[in-house]
Design an enzyme around this catalytic site. Structure first.
Site, PDB file in Angstrom:
ATOM      1  N   VAL A  10       0.854  -1.193   0.000  1.00 18.98           N
ATOM      2  CA  VAL A  10       0.000   0.000   0.000  1.00 18.98           C
ATOM      3  C   VAL A  10       0.886   1.238   0.000  1.00 18.98           C
ATOM      4  O   VAL A  10       1.694   1.437   0.920  1.00 18.98           O
ATOM      5  CB  VAL A  10      -0.915   0.043   1.244  1.00 18.98           C
ATOM      6  CG1 VAL A  10      -1.829   1.271   1.188  1.00 18.98           C
ATOM      7  CG2 VAL A  10      -1.739  -1.229   1.361  1.00 18.98           C
ATOM      8  N   THR A  11       0.739   2.081  -1.014  1.00 17.47           N
ATOM      9  CA  THR A  11       1.482   3.347  -1.021  1.00 17.47           C
ATOM     10  C   THR A  11       0.625   4.449  -0.393  1.00 17.47           C
ATOM     11  O   THR A  11      -0.601   4.342  -0.332  1.00 17.47           O
ATOM     12  CB  THR A  11       1.898   3.778  -2.445  1.00 17.47           C
ATOM     13  OG1 THR A  11       0.753   4.280  -3.144  1.00 17.47           O
ATOM     14  CG2 THR A  11       2.530   2.628  -3.218  1.00 17.47           C
ATOM     15  N   ALA A  13       0.717   5.074   2.706  1.00 17.50           N
ATOM     16  CA  ALA A  13       0.198   4.421   3.916  1.00 17.50           C
ATOM     17  C   ALA A  13       0.467   5.209   5.193  1.00 17.50           C
ATOM     18  O   ALA A  13       0.013   4.816   6.266  1.00 17.50           O
ATOM     19  CB  ALA A  13       0.792   3.019   4.040  1.00 17.50           C
ATOM     20  N   SER A  15      -0.610   8.231   5.844  1.00 13.21           N
ATOM     21  CA  SER A  15      -1.589   9.292   6.117  1.00 13.21           C
ATOM     22  C   SER A  15      -2.913   9.010   5.421  1.00 13.21           C
ATOM     23  O   SER A  15      -2.964   8.275   4.427  1.00 13.21           O
ATOM     24  CB  SER A  15      -1.018  10.627   5.612  1.00 13.21           C
ATOM     25  OG  SER A  15      -1.934  11.682   5.801  1.00 13.21           O
ATOM     26  N   GLY A  16      -3.964   9.590   5.962  1.00 12.67           N
ATOM     27  CA  GLY A  16      -5.259   9.672   5.294  1.00 12.67           C
ATOM     28  C   GLY A  16      -5.798   8.362   4.738  1.00 12.67           C
ATOM     29  O   GLY A  16      -5.913   7.354   5.449  1.00 12.67           O
ATOM     30  N   ASP A  36       5.676   4.869   1.940  1.00 14.09           N
ATOM     31  CA  ASP A  36       5.402   6.312   1.922  1.00 14.09           C
ATOM     32  C   ASP A  36       6.735   7.053   1.950  1.00 14.09           C
ATOM     33  O   ASP A  36       7.762   6.502   2.356  1.00 14.09           O
ATOM     34  CB  ASP A  36       4.558   6.724   3.140  1.00 14.09           C
ATOM     35  CG  ASP A  36       3.717   7.977   2.881  1.00 14.09           C
ATOM     36  OD1 ASP A  36       2.482   7.864   2.794  1.00 14.09           O
ATOM     37  OD2 ASP A  36       4.315   9.075   2.760  1.00 14.09           O
ATOM     38  N   SER A 139      -9.639   9.811  -8.384  1.00 15.88           N
ATOM     39  CA  SER A 139     -10.435  10.876  -7.741  1.00 15.88           C
ATOM     40  C   SER A 139     -11.648  11.156  -8.622  1.00 15.88           C
ATOM     41  O   SER A 139     -11.578  11.008  -9.855  1.00 15.88           O
ATOM     42  CB  SER A 139      -9.597  12.148  -7.634  1.00 15.88           C
ATOM     43  OG  SER A 139     -10.410  13.245  -7.263  1.00 15.88           O
ATOM     44  N   TYR A 152      -4.076  18.280 -11.699  1.00 14.39           N
ATOM     45  CA  TYR A 152      -4.356  17.151 -10.787  1.00 14.39           C
ATOM     46  C   TYR A 152      -5.440  16.266 -11.396  1.00 14.39           C
ATOM     47  O   TYR A 152      -5.307  15.039 -11.449  1.00 14.39           O
ATOM     48  CB  TYR A 152      -4.808  17.713  -9.429  1.00 14.39           C
ATOM     49  CG  TYR A 152      -5.344  16.682  -8.459  1.00 14.39           C
ATOM     50  CD1 TYR A 152      -4.488  15.952  -7.636  1.00 14.39           C
ATOM     51  CD2 TYR A 152      -6.717  16.442  -8.343  1.00 14.39           C
ATOM     52  CE1 TYR A 152      -4.991  15.010  -6.740  1.00 14.39           C
ATOM     53  CE2 TYR A 152      -7.222  15.508  -7.461  1.00 14.39           C
ATOM     54  CZ  TYR A 152      -6.360  14.801  -6.653  1.00 14.39           C
ATOM     55  OH  TYR A 152      -6.850  13.869  -5.773  1.00 14.39           O
ATOM     56  N   LYS A 156      -5.398  12.254 -12.603  1.00 15.67           N
ATOM     57  CA  LYS A 156      -6.334  11.231 -12.104  1.00 15.67           C
ATOM     58  C   LYS A 156      -7.142  10.628 -13.254  1.00 15.67           C
ATOM     59  O   LYS A 156      -7.450   9.438 -13.250  1.00 15.67           O
ATOM     60  CB  LYS A 156      -7.248  11.840 -11.036  1.00 15.67           C
ATOM     61  CG  LYS A 156      -6.504  12.266  -9.763  1.00 15.67           C
ATOM     62  CD  LYS A 156      -5.791  11.091  -9.101  1.00 15.67           C
ATOM     63  CE  LYS A 156      -5.213  11.442  -7.742  1.00 15.67           C
ATOM     64  NZ  LYS A 156      -4.612  10.299  -7.044  1.00 15.67           N
TER      65      LYS A 156
END
Ligand SMILES: NC(=O)c1ccc[n+]([C@@H]2O[C@H](COP(=O)([O-])OP(=O)(O)OC[C@H]3O[C@@H](n4cnc5c(N)ncnc54)[C@H](O)[C@@H]3O)[C@@H](O)[C@H]2O)c1
Length: 246
Positions: A10-11, A13, A15-16, A36, A139, A152, A156
């Site tokens: 998991v990248t 990872a 935060s958030g 991370d 997103s 951005y 996405k």
């Protein structure tokens, strides 16, 4: 959901959303390799992920570091069954104020980062006929656009198209590639947006509230599990109805 004996990379990872995904996968029994650039955040997250987890401080813009990460993860855990590309960043401002350096960073982290990490792990996965599930965090901005997030949104949208095309290419190998699109979600990244932008976004959400990182993680868990074995190339919004794409 039981992910015992599964290995998940998991990248983002620290935060958030990425952190919630790492926690959700670990709670389901997976051994998590948490990746991370934020070493302190990884140190904070590690105890929650349990003794089977490992942490890896990596800049996903650095191809050599990604290759080294791949080798390290495989040495410690074996080939991953789940890869989640959640690391990303944003900077809200009008397109005409953007610097070239911002564009370069957005593309490097949000688009090339998932591409490079996925490619690095796919080499041994395909060589060993190993089955895996890849989940990209894009997103809703990539589906419908977003004011002040022009480039951005482009990264996405690119990630969504990458997901669908890779899903076609990997289907003969029984490898699933899917995409989760969070809407406005209560994370440190969302907190960096100007207050007017934040309140405007919340008003636009039919549920009239932000999503939580755990709610995004729930969708990722579905794509990471056996429940989605026949689902590939799909884009799922977790956004309280903000977008309803046909
Ligand atoms: N929060 C939202 O409202 C929202 C909405 C839509 C999509 N997203 C997407 O969800 C993902 C997670 O966002 P979040 O809100 O949890 O943000 P966040 O800032 O809380 O977490 C992002 C993580 O990515 C890491 N990261 C950034 N650049 C990196 C790099 N070069 N190498 C390695 N790690 C790096 C950061 O250190 C951070 O820990 C992002 O891809 C973001 O674009 C978020």
């Amino acid at each position: 959901m039981d992910l015992t004996h599964k290995v998940a990379v998991v990248t983002g990872a620290a935060s958030g959303i990425g952190r919630a995904i790492a926690i959700g996968l670990a709670e389901a029994g997976a051994r998590v390799a948490a990746v991370d650039i934020n070493g302190d955040g990884l140190i904070d997250t590690a105890p929650i992920l349990g003794p089977g987890a490992t942490t890896h401080k990596v800049d996903l813009c650095d191809q050599q570091a990604i290759s080294a990460l791949r080798d390290e993860v495989i040495t410690v855990h074996g080939l991953p069954h789940v890869i989640v590309n959640a690391a990303g960043f944003d900077q809200v401002e009008p397109f005409m104020q953007n610097s070239d350096a911002l564009w370069e960073s957005l593309v490097a982290v949000n688009f090339l980062g998932p591409i490079r990490l996925t490619r690095a792990f796919l080499e041994p996965i395909l060589a060993q006929h190993h089955r895996a599930k890849i989940v990209n965090i894009a997103s809703d901005a990539g589906r419908v656009g977003s004011l002040g997030e022009t480039v951005y949104s482009g990264t996405k949208g690119g990630l969504i198209a990458f997901t669908k095309s890779l899903a076609r290419e990997l289907a003969p190998h029984q490898i699933n590639v899917n995409c989760v699109c969070p809407g406005p979600t209560d994370t440190p990244l969302f907190a960096t947006l100007p207050p007017k932008v934040r309140s405007g976004l919340i008003r636009a959400i039919p549920f009239r509230r932000l999503g939580t990182p755990a709610e995004v993680a729930d969708a990722v868990l579905f794509f990471a599990s056996d429940y989605s074995d026949f689902v590939t190339g799909q884009v799922l919004s977790v956004s309280g109805g903000l977008t309803m794409v046909g």
